[in-house]
Design a protein around this motif. Sequence first.
Motif, short mmCIF file in Angstrom:
data_model
loop_
_atom_site.label_atom_id
_atom_site.label_comp_id
_atom_site.label_asym_id
_atom_site.label_seq_id
_atom_site.Cartn_x
_atom_site.Cartn_y
_atom_site.Cartn_z
N LEU A 9 0.45 -1.45 0.10
CA LEU A 9 -0.06 -0.20 -0.02
C LEU A 9 0.62 1.15 -0.32
O LEU A 9 0.42 2.63 -0.56
N PHE A 24 -9.72 5.23 1.72
CA PHE A 24 -9.36 3.52 1.42
C PHE A 24 -10.66 3.07 1.97
O PHE A 24 -11.75 3.37 2.81
N PRO A 25 -10.68 1.69 1.24
CA PRO A 25 -12.07 0.59 1.47
C PRO A 25 -11.98 0.54 3.41
O PRO A 25 -10.74 0.50 3.84
N SER A 27 -11.54 -1.75 6.10
CA SER A 27 -10.54 -3.48 6.67
C SER A 27 -11.61 -4.93 6.38
O SER A 27 -11.10 -5.20 5.22
N ASP A 29 -13.73 -4.94 3.84
CA ASP A 29 -13.89 -4.61 2.24
C ASP A 29 -12.53 -4.77 1.98
O ASP A 29 -12.67 -6.07 0.62
N LEU A 30 -11.38 -4.52 2.12
CA LEU A 30 -10.44 -4.75 1.24
C LEU A 30 -10.47 -6.60 1.90
O LEU A 30 -9.14 -7.20 0.27
N LEU A 33 -11.60 -8.23 -0.59
CA LEU A 33 -11.58 -8.18 -1.85
C LEU A 33 -10.15 -8.85 -2.52
O LEU A 33 -9.47 -9.54 -3.71
N LEU A 34 -9.18 -9.04 -1.12
CA LEU A 34 -8.25 -9.40 -1.39
C LEU A 34 -7.69 -10.91 -0.83
O LEU A 34 -6.99 -11.89 -0.82
N ARG A 38 -9.22 -9.73 8.30
CA ARG A 38 -9.93 -8.75 8.08
C ARG A 38 -8.55 -8.72 9.66
O ARG A 38 -7.99 -7.07 9.65
N VAL A 41 -5.29 -7.32 8.09
CA VAL A 41 -5.76 -5.95 6.67
C VAL A 41 -5.41 -4.69 7.78
O VAL A 41 -4.61 -3.36 7.83
N TYR A 45 -2.92 -0.96 7.82
CA TYR A 45 -3.61 -0.08 8.32
C TYR A 45 -3.00 0.75 9.25
O TYR A 45 -2.29 1.85 9.47
N LYS A 61 -14.23 6.47 7.32
CA LYS A 61 -12.79 5.68 6.27
C LYS A 61 -11.50 6.39 6.66
O LYS A 61 -10.97 7.75 6.53
#
Length: 64
Positions: A9, A24-25, A27, A29-30, A33-34, A38, A41, A45, A61
């Motif tokens: 990132l 940023f999305p 945690s 959501d990211l 996606l990845l 959680r 992520v 962050y 966010k």
Amino acid sequence: MYLQLANLLLARIKMGKFSPEQKFPSSLDLAYLLKLNRLTVSKAYQELYMEGWLTSAVGKKLNL
């Protein structure tokens, strides 16, 4: 794993892939996606937040 994500990132931030106004999305959501946990992520962050790359407010966010 979270340090790898934080470094990825950060590299994208430095390359200008994210604009300062961009949020940023979440945690969750990211992570979805990845296909990551959680917590991974969230820790990535948090690392960027502690280094001063991200800002945050309660219930909002993360921002650059």
